[in-house]
Scaffold this motif. Structure first.
Motif, PDB file in Angstrom:
ATOM      1  N   LYS A  98       1.032   4.815  32.687  1.00 47.34           N
ATOM      2  CA  LYS A  98       0.882   6.020  31.878  1.00 47.34           C
ATOM      3  C   LYS A  98       0.061   7.072  32.630  1.00 47.34           C
ATOM      4  O   LYS A  98      -0.609   6.762  33.612  1.00 47.34           O
ATOM      5  N   ASN A  99       0.097   8.302  32.145  1.00 46.56           N
ATOM      6  CA  ASN A  99      -0.618   9.395  32.792  1.00 46.56           C
ATOM      7  C   ASN A  99      -2.126   9.152  32.769  1.00 46.56           C
ATOM      8  O   ASN A  99      -2.697   8.787  31.740  1.00 46.56           O
ATOM      9  N   GLN A 128      -3.473   8.490  29.026  1.00 47.25           N
ATOM     10  CA  GLN A 128      -2.787   9.214  27.956  1.00 47.25           C
ATOM     11  C   GLN A 128      -1.862   8.275  27.191  1.00 47.25           C
ATOM     12  O   GLN A 128      -1.114   7.498  27.779  1.00 47.25           O
ATOM     13  N   ASP A 140       1.066   7.770  23.955  1.00 50.45           N
ATOM     14  CA  ASP A 140       2.179   8.555  23.424  1.00 50.45           C
ATOM     15  C   ASP A 140       2.539   8.204  21.989  1.00 50.45           C
ATOM     16  O   ASP A 140       3.608   8.549  21.513  1.00 50.45           O
ATOM     17  N   ALA A 187      -5.390  11.307  21.650  1.00 53.20           N
ATOM     18  CA  ALA A 187      -4.313  11.300  22.635  1.00 53.20           C
ATOM     19  C   ALA A 187      -4.640  10.459  23.861  1.00 53.20           C
ATOM     20  O   ALA A 187      -3.743  10.154  24.660  1.00 53.20           O
ATOM     21  N   TYR A 188      -5.919  10.070  24.005  1.00 47.76           N
ATOM     22  CA  TYR A 188      -6.331   9.360  25.213  1.00 47.76           C
ATOM     23  C   TYR A 188      -7.181   8.137  24.880  1.00 47.76           C
ATOM     24  O   TYR A 188      -7.926   8.132  23.893  1.00 47.76           O
TER      25      TYR A 188
END
Length: 230
Positions: free
Chosen positions: A5-6, A54, A56, A63-64
């Motif tokens: 993930k980001n 991050q 989803d 969000a994190y």
């Protein structure tokens, strides 16, 4: 394991409770989730650089996830969901020598009235039950567990002794979520009952192991065995 993930860096502000923290993302104060109920006070210091993953899920409030932090130049992963994943990967890759004879790895298996992180089975149907504990507390090269009292942790150790009494193998693995450390010891000051239970388990045949990790901002993997001093 690679974190797919980001991943972003941010500045830690504070942690008002166990599950939430505030960070600065591009100068904006933002609430994030902390996936670790331990105290982490020596790691999460205002102004330190932290690593966010991050998420989803549209139903989340944040969000994190805050998954790691720099303590000086050392990056420490604090995600409590990570240790079992790292150990599972290492077990499947035969990188834990003492347990390398086992070729079947199962997660969350019950023995008697107890549920353990792993059940391992070899070709002769010999079994080994394994508990994993993530370690983030470090002082001058010494790493310790727990960083908060854990009645559940003591219970797991005593249950592993019961496994041994049934002529099966048992182990506890302390996964150190950082790299450069010298040795592991139980944290008598924080939880003497847990520490005594660990020594009791070792005397009754439970394997007590500690491994450190190679840790990057987007990966963590089991690295090498670390001396255990009980």
């Amino acid at each position: 394991m690679i974190i797919k993930k980001n991943i972003i860096k941010s500045e830690f502000i504070n942690r008002p409770n166990r599950f939430q923290a505030y960070v600065k993302i591009n100068g904006v104060e933002t609430m994030v989730h902390v996936p670790n109920t331990g105290r982490c006070k020596e790691i999460l210091i205002p102004g330190c650089t932290v690593i966010l993953r991050q998420e989803d899920n549209p139903n989340r409030k944040t969000a994190y996830d805050l998954i790691a932090a720099y303590k000086g130049d050392v990056l420490i992963n604090i995600d409590s969901q990570i240790p079992n994943k790292v150990v599972e990967e290492a077990l499947n890759d035969k990188r834990i020598e003492l347990l390398s004879k086992y070729n079947k790895v199962q997660r969350e298996k019950t023995f008697g009235n107890s549920r353990f992180d792993f059940k391992l089975t070899d070709e002769l149907e010999n079994e080994c039950y394994v508990e994993v504990k993530g370690v983030t507390l470090e002082e001058d090269g010494k790493v310790m567990f727990p960083d908060a009292p854990t009645e559940r942790g003591k219970k797991h150790l005593l249950e592993l002794v019961e496994v041994k009494k049934c002529n099966k193998d048992a182990a506890v693995i302390f996964l150190i979520q950082m790299e450069n450390v010298n040795y592991f010891s139980p944290n008598d000051t924080m939880d003497k009952a847990f520490s005594d239970a660990l020594r009791f388990a070792e005397k009754n045949g439970v394997h007590v192991m500690a491994y450190n990790c190679k840790v990057g901002e987007d990966f963590i993997t089991l690295y090498k065995s670390i001396p255990v001093k009980l």
